[in-house]
Scaffold this motif. Structure first.
Motif, PDB file in Angstrom:
ATOM      1  N   THR A  82       0.834  -1.205   0.000  1.00  0.00           N
ATOM      2  CA  THR A  82       0.000   0.000   0.000  1.00  0.00           C
ATOM      3  C   THR A  82       0.863   1.248   0.000  1.00  0.00           C
ATOM      4  O   THR A  82       0.515   2.272  -0.605  1.00  0.00           O
ATOM      5  N   SER A  83       1.997   1.180   0.662  1.00  0.00           N
ATOM      6  CA  SER A  83       2.872   2.353   0.727  1.00  0.00           C
ATOM      7  C   SER A  83       3.465   2.701  -0.637  1.00  0.00           C
ATOM      8  O   SER A  83       3.813   3.854  -0.895  1.00  0.00           O
ATOM      9  N   TRP A  84       3.572   1.715  -1.523  1.00  0.00           N
ATOM     10  CA  TRP A  84       4.022   2.007  -2.882  1.00  0.00           C
ATOM     11  C   TRP A  84       2.939   2.777  -3.641  1.00  0.00           C
ATOM     12  O   TRP A  84       3.239   3.671  -4.432  1.00  0.00           O
ATOM     13  N   ASN A  85       1.692   2.404  -3.411  1.00  0.00           N
ATOM     14  CA  ASN A  85       0.568   3.068  -4.095  1.00  0.00           C
ATOM     15  C   ASN A  85       0.273   4.437  -3.509  1.00  0.00           C
ATOM     16  O   ASN A  85      -0.164   5.345  -4.214  1.00  0.00           O
ATOM     17  N   SER A  86       0.466   4.573  -2.197  1.00  0.00           N
ATOM     18  CA  SER A  86       0.145   5.834  -1.509  1.00  0.00           C
ATOM     19  C   SER A  86       1.299   6.242  -0.595  1.00  0.00           C
ATOM     20  O   SER A  86       1.170   6.228   0.633  1.00  0.00           O
ATOM     21  N   PRO A  87       2.444   6.604  -1.182  1.00  0.00           N
ATOM     22  CA  PRO A  87       3.609   6.898  -0.342  1.00  0.00           C
ATOM     23  C   PRO A  87       3.418   8.076   0.602  1.00  0.00           C
ATOM     24  O   PRO A  87       3.755   7.996   1.785  1.00  0.00           O
ATOM     25  N   MET A  88       2.831   9.168   0.102  1.00  0.00           N
ATOM     26  CA  MET A  88       2.678  10.343   0.951  1.00  0.00           C
ATOM     27  C   MET A  88       1.661  10.096   2.055  1.00  0.00           C
ATOM     28  O   MET A  88       1.866  10.511   3.203  1.00  0.00           O
ATOM     29  N   ASP A  89       0.577   9.416   1.732  1.00  0.00           N
ATOM     30  CA  ASP A  89      -0.433   9.105   2.748  1.00  0.00           C
ATOM     31  C   ASP A  89       0.165   8.247   3.856  1.00  0.00           C
ATOM     32  O   ASP A  89      -0.109   8.459   5.037  1.00  0.00           O
ATOM     33  N   THR A  90       0.980   7.265   3.461  1.00  0.00           N
ATOM     34  CA  THR A  90       1.606   6.378   4.446  1.00  0.00           C
ATOM     35  C   THR A  90       2.525   7.160   5.369  1.00  0.00           C
ATOM     36  O   THR A  90       2.463   7.024   6.602  1.00  0.00           O
ATOM     37  N   ILE A  91       3.378   7.990   4.787  1.00  0.00           N
ATOM     38  CA  ILE A  91       4.336   8.751   5.598  1.00  0.00           C
ATOM     39  C   ILE A  91       3.610   9.760   6.484  1.00  0.00           C
ATOM     40  O   ILE A  91       3.892   9.860   7.685  1.00  0.00           O
TER      41      ILE A  91
END
Length: 315
Positions: A82-91
């Protein structure tokens, strides 16, 4: 004793709640409006508080109201793909939530002890001569999720040194067991096997990279480790929590397949392959063992059996 668990409805959070109730403490957990309560519906003696951890005012109100003695900060976007698809959201999700907790505790209840659930994914690219991995190993994160966890850890160190907050940091290696999310490899395999057994899925099990090597610990051993970490760990220090044993994912799959009597074909699914993958994660938990006396107690075969039976029991 009052204990706050962020992410109490999740995989680790629900097991943490069970463990804490056995310790006869007062348990409060954070939920969001859309939180699923399946994992904790059997727990009657916990208090749930709706809190958006990314909102500083919501977190401040929570800390003011609960004034916890201990915080187990488990809430996070924790799925690497999921972090690959939504990197900014994850961080943003993982970092802002923690900063808000630290700021609220610093201002309102600075005596609170905090455990931060970090990850072995922080190590990322590991050279063959660096295994088993010690806490002193370089961090070479290979995913936005791993970067978020490095940031969480460094913030924990900073708030301890800058403000004296009692923050203990745990780099947990792979952990699994009943209630593990279906996106995670051991649980995904188990769910597919259970659904094949029930006739809900054709007898084909889809897989990603089977050559990665991982260090698995039972979640019930993990929550016991977190309890010991917050009580006996040195504030500002980082500790590996691991089993010290490594399994190739293919070996894990074969162990699960051996627990079923159904004839199942295995096929690779390109959609399950990551842009980059950590080749090996094998942890050295000797520092944590020396500090707390902890060691894993539940055999991996038992963990896999319990996990498969969990999925077999799902409707």
């Amino acid at each position: 004793m009052k204990v706050l668990v962020t992410g109490i409805t999740g995989f680790v959070g629900s097991h943490m709640a069970e463990f804490l109730l056995d310790q006869q403490v007062e348990v409060t957990g954070t939920i969001r409006q859309r939180s699923r309560l399946d994992h904790i519906k059997h727990l009657k003696d916990i208090r749930l508080v709706e809190c958006e951890l990314r909102d500083p005012f919501s977190v401040e109100s929570l800390i003011e109201e609960v004034k916890p003695d201990l915080i187990f900060h488990l809430a996070a976007q924790s799925f690497v793909p999921t972090s690959w698809n939504s990197p900014m959201d994850t961080i943003y999700n993982n970092v802002s939530s923690q900063v808000n907790i630290f700021e609220a505790v610093r201002r309102i209840h600075p005596g609170c002890k905090i455990q931060i659930a970090c990850s072995s994914e922080e190590y990322g690219h590991v050279e063959p001569h660096e295994v088993p991995i010690k806490e002193t190993n370089p961090l070479r994160p290979l995913s936005p999720y791993a970067v978020s966890k490095v940031t969480q850890e460094v913030l924990g160190y900073q708030y301890n040194k800058s403000y004296g907050l009692h923050v203990v940091l745990t780099r947990t290696f792979n952990h699994t067991g009943p209630r593990r999310g279906e996106n995670f490899v051991t649980s995904n395999f188990s769910k597919q096997i259970a659904e094949i057994e029930k006739g809900k899925q054709p007898p084909v099990l889809y897989v990603g990279n089977l050559q990665a090597k991982r260090d698995f610990t039972d979640v019930r051993d993990i929550v016991r480790a977190y309890w010991l970490a917050v009580h006996h760990g040195v504030p500002g220090e980082t500790y590996n929590i691991a089993s010290g044993t490594c399994w190739r994912i293919e070996e894990v799959l074969n162990k699960l397949l051996a627990l079923s009597s159904v004839d199942i074909e295995v096929k690779e699914d390109p959609q399950r392959l990551r842009p980059s993958d950590v080749e090996i994660l094998l942890g050295d938990y000797s520092k944590f063992h020396k500090q707390t006396g902890w060691k894993p107690e539940i055999p991996f075969d038992q963990t896999l059996k319990d996990l498969l039976n969990y999925w077999r029991a799902q409707p």
